[in-house]
Structure formats: structure tokens, C-alpha cells
Design an enzyme around this catalytic site. Structure first.
Site: not given
Length: 279
Positions: A148-149
Site C-alpha cells: 500500500y502507498c
């Protein structure tokens, strides 16, 4: 051995430790804090600052996340699972913060010349490598697909990401921020973000391509080094490393002048957050 041109070498480091404030300390307060310190360091009122903070059960969304077609649905899924969603004032995408995640901010002055963006990222990567230099692991920087990110300065060991770095610049100050997944399950955190995107995006085609999260590519440091690691022990490594590299470290709180600044930044952050999340 560290580079003598490293940003970690500052005449003085002012330490603001907010890692033990518990559930009362909210992430929006943290953003206002870094904006305040950026302004203060940029104006020469404060030396370079190193700040540590922990937030409980919070998912911090990035600006792109505010454009998700079914955002409210994603947020209500997070709330059902006991997390509050807030929107940060800088780029990037959703990240999970909880009591096993230590966040560090290094705030530098751009007084002598502009700090190249990669130089800021490199300083944080160097700090983390020095903090764990006694462990037989190699900490690499580079995008971990499926995390994620994702970003070009994802920190990983053996291909598994445990930290992400971002940057914010205000008025002559540069804040380089990292979240370090110290303990807990990295893949469970990733699973939560995966479910959020599934709910918030639905079947709608979006212009922006949101990450296709593979929970198996994320882990906590405790999992990666195969030994229990606490926030307190990591904080100790952080302070000892800064002392070793940077020299003079001194604990401090906000001055009266900075408190006024903080109030106005906090109001701004809250207002922006309400607009972005359409609460």
C-alpha cells in the site's frame, strides 16, 4: 560509516517525542505539528527537529484517495473495523497507523541551499539503516509492487516492505516523514487497505490506478528480523543514532509562539479534512 554531507549532521537536534501520548493524540494534530515545525525551522526560530509519534487505529488517506467513487463506503468499512479515516495534506495513498507503527519526522532548514528531494529521502533511509546496523539484514530502498502507498523509497528487507517515506515542504522547512511498522502483522494491515479499496472503488473504472495490494509483500520489522521489537526499543535506537551522528540532541516542546502557529495550522488541517472526506 556515514557521509559527512549527510543531512543527519546538524548543529543541534531538537527532539519532540509524542510516541507515548496514546489514543487522545490524533493524526490531524500530527499534521499541524509538522507544518508548525516546518515553518519554525524554516524561519530559523528552531534548530532541526526530530519528532516521533504513534497513532492508534487510524487509516490516513492521500489526496488521490479523496477521488475514489465510493469513498463513503470505504470509510464506513474502516469504521466498522474500528479505524478512523482521515485525509492528509500531502500526496501518497492510504496507510495504516496503529500502536505497532512508529512514525518519525525529520525537519530540516533549507537555509544554505535547496534540499534536493532525494537528499531528504536518502537521509531518512540512512537513519533507519544506522538504527538497525547491528542486525544481519540489508535494508533496501525501492518501490515494492503490491504494497500500500507504493513509492520509490519504500524500505524493505528481502523484498518485503516495512516502511514508507514521504516529504512535505513549507516556507524554507522540509519535513521528511516515515512510518515504520515495528510490530504486529504487516500483511493484516495490507489486507485492511485492500478491503478499503475494494469497497471505495467498487466496479468503477477510475482514471487514476489505485494499487492492487498483495498483502504478502508487507511485513513488520519484528516479523522480518524474527524477534520481538517494541516501539520503546525502536525509540531508543532512534535517539542513540541521532546522538551518534548528529551530536547535540535536546528535548523540547512547542514555544508559545509555535503554539499560536500550531492552532492556526490545526484549524486549517481540520477544515481541509472535512471538505476532502465530505463528512
Amino acid at each position: 560509516m556515514h557521509d559527512i554531507n549527510s543531512l543527519l549532521i546538524q548543529p543541534q537536534w531538537r527532539i519532540i517525542d509524542q510516541s507515548t501520548l496514546g489514543t487522545q493524540f490524533q493524526a490531524l494534530q500530527s499534521f499541524a505539528m509538522d507544518d508548525t515545525l516546518c515553518t519554525s525551522v524554516g524561519n530559523g526560530i528552531s534548530p532541526a527537529v526530530a519528532r516521533a509519534w504513534v497513532h492508534h487505529h487510524t487509516v490516513v488517506l492521500g489526496i488521490q484517495d479523496s477521488k475514489l467513487p465510493l469513498l463513503e463506503k470505504g470509510i464506513s468499512l474502516l469504521e466498522k473495523k474500528g479505524y478512523r479515516a482521515i485525509m492528509r495534506n500531502s500526496g501518497g495513498l492510504a496507510v495504516v497507523l496503529d500502536e505497532g507503527v512508529l512514525n518519525l519526522s525529520l525537519v530540516f532548514p533549507e537555509t544554505v541551499g535547496r534540499i534536493d528531494i532525494n537528499r531528504g529521502y536518502d537521509a531518512m533511509w540512512e537513519l533507519v539503516r544506522l538504527m538497525f546496523a547491528d542486525l544481519p539484514v540489508e535494508i533496501e530502498a525501492g518501490e515494492i509492487i503490491g504494497s500500500y502507498c507504493p513509492g520509490s523509497y519504500d524500505l524493505s528487507i528481502g523484498g518485503k516492505k516495512f516502511a514508507g517515506i514521504s516529504q512535505r515542504r513549507i516556507r524554507g522547512g522540509v519535513a521528511v516523514q516515515i512510518y515504520l511498522c515495528v510490530s504486529g502483522s504487516g500483511s493484516e494491515r495490507a489486507e485492511l487497505v485492500k478491503e478499503f479499496y475494494r469497497a471505495a472503488r467498487g466496479q468503477v473504472d477510475t482514471k487514476f490506478s489505485y494499487p492492487d495490494i498483495q498483502p504478502g509483500v508487507m511485513a513488520s520489522l519484528s516479523e522480518l528480523i524474527n524477534m520481538p521489537l517494541t516501539i520503546e526499543a525502536t525509540m531508543l535506537r532512534f535517539l542513540q543514532t541521532l546522538k551518534k551522528v548528529g551530536g547535540n540532541i535536546q528535548a523540547g516542546q512547542l514555544s508559545p509562539e509555535e503554539l499560536l502557529l500550531y492552532e492556526s495550522y490545526y484549524e486549517r488541517v481540520v477544515e481541509r479534512n472535512q471538505k476532502a472526506i465530505r463528512q
